[in-house]
Design an enzyme around this catalytic site. Structure first.
Site, PDB file in Angstrom:
ATOM      1  N   CYS A   1       0.859  -1.179   0.000  1.00 36.43           N
ATOM      2  CA  CYS A   1       0.000   0.000   0.000  1.00 36.43           C
ATOM      3  C   CYS A   1       0.897   1.232   0.000  1.00 36.43           C
ATOM      4  O   CYS A   1       1.653   1.448   0.960  1.00 36.43           O
ATOM      5  CB  CYS A   1      -0.916   0.006   1.221  1.00 36.43           C
ATOM      6  SG  CYS A   1      -1.932   1.485   1.354  1.00 36.43           S
TER       7      CYS A   1
ATOM      8  N   CYS B   1      -5.099   6.143  -3.132  1.00 38.66           N
ATOM      9  CA  CYS B   1      -4.400   4.859  -3.257  1.00 38.66           C
ATOM     10  C   CYS B   1      -3.047   5.150  -3.884  1.00 38.66           C
ATOM     11  O   CYS B   1      -2.980   5.572  -5.050  1.00 38.66           O
ATOM     12  CB  CYS B   1      -5.198   3.878  -4.111  1.00 38.66           C
ATOM     13  SG  CYS B   1      -4.352   2.309  -4.399  1.00 38.66           S
TER      14      CYS B   1
END
Length: 314
Positions: A102, A253
């Site tokens: 991530c 993101c």
């Protein structure tokens, strides 16, 4: 379902009462964070779901456990080649599933390590950490962090001759399926270009878009609108929304921003810039392309990281 990584055998669950936690975010992509320097607080998927619940828990897009690499099989494998990767980012999506990487989370993870006094990182200094997407190197830069996300690659290399698209994506709010390009940043992404911001606003991401074909481990889906003009002062600018695998729509993101820049730069063709600003609902992140030490093109992600609260689980 085939949209998350297969888990390694979990430790026996234990109660989390008394566990200290923090809440942090990177451009709105938010996480519950726990420090586990002794490797004694394994958190299972059910506990992650409870903690990340926005109504009955702390709330977050995922949970990050800061644990020494030597306590995890994946971490020990990385240490064999990278002995300086002392800390491992043990990350789960909000639905409890394991995830490879991530981009926003890794910045918040390093900021958390510093805030907890587990590492010291001066401005301009670098830290190597382990993730399920491989080793990552993070540089502190003022109030933010820049991360070498490693090399990117096309998920469907057999389509190398015609990489304009490799899949079709359907989503509520879009009248017809749209062509897309699937990019790996250590985790899978499928990028769709839209013509207008009004199209982006009309796209509904309450449910997962349908991707055909779907990458083997599922995929995150980015809907992107290039700015007009695309390039200003040598920097490309795009606006993005994302549906994250195992989470739903998120404010940001990091790996998705990188994948979106990869796809748009590819579609723009020769002369497209190596520096990009990506606007997401939670803010702006920077993406840069540069030659990596392994001879492949790497992607750098930069942006802020914030710790907003700390507490103890009751």
């Amino acid at each position: 379902m085939n949209d998350t990584l297969e888990e390694t055998p979990a430790h026996a669950h234990q109660g989390l009462s008394g566990l200290e936690f923090s809440k942090g975010h990177g451009t709105g992509n938010d996480f519950v964070l726990i420090a586990d320097p002794a490797g004694t607080w394994p958190v299972g998927p059910e506990q992650v779901v409870e903690l990340c619940d926005r109504h009955r828990g702390i709330g977050g897009d995922g949970l990050i456990r800061a644990v020494p690499s030597r306590f995890l099989p994946e971490g020990r494998d990385l240490l064999a080649q990278h002995p300086d990767a002392e800390w491992f980012m043990d990350y789960r999506n909000g639905d409890g599933s394991l995830s490879e990487m991530c981009g926003n989370g890794v910045r918040v993870f390093v900021h958390f390590l510093i805030a907890q006094g587990l590492v010291r990182l001066d401005d301009g200094a670098a830290l190597t950490i382990g993730t399920r997407g491989g080793v990552k190197v993070i540089v502190r830069s003022g109030s933010g962090y820049a991360v070498d996300m490693g090399p990117w690659e096309f998920i469907f290399p057999e389509d190398a001759a015609a990489r304009a698209m490799d899949s079709l994506v359907s989503a509520s709010g879009l009248e017809v399926a749209r062509p897309a390009l699937s990019v790996s940043m250590g985790n899978p992404h499928t990028v769709v270009a839209l013509a207008e911001l009004s199209e982006l606003e009309a796209t509904q991401l309450f449910t997962a878009p349908h991707v055909d074909p779907t990458p083997p481990n599922g995929t995150n889906v980015e809907f992107v609108v290039p700015s007009e003009p695309l390039v200003h002062d040598g920097v490309g600018t795009i606006t993005m929304r994302v549906h994250e695998r195992g989470v739903g729509e998120t404010q940001s993101c990091g790996t998705g921003a990188c994948a979106a820049a990869v796809a748009i730069r590819h579609w723009a063709g020769e002369g497209a810039p190596n520096a990009w600003n990506v606007t997401v609902p939670g803010g702006v992140v920077g993406v840069k392309f540069f030659p990596g030490p392994d001879g492949r093109e790497h992607v750098e992600l930069s942006g802020p990281a914030v710790i907003v609260a700390s507490g103890t689980l009751s």
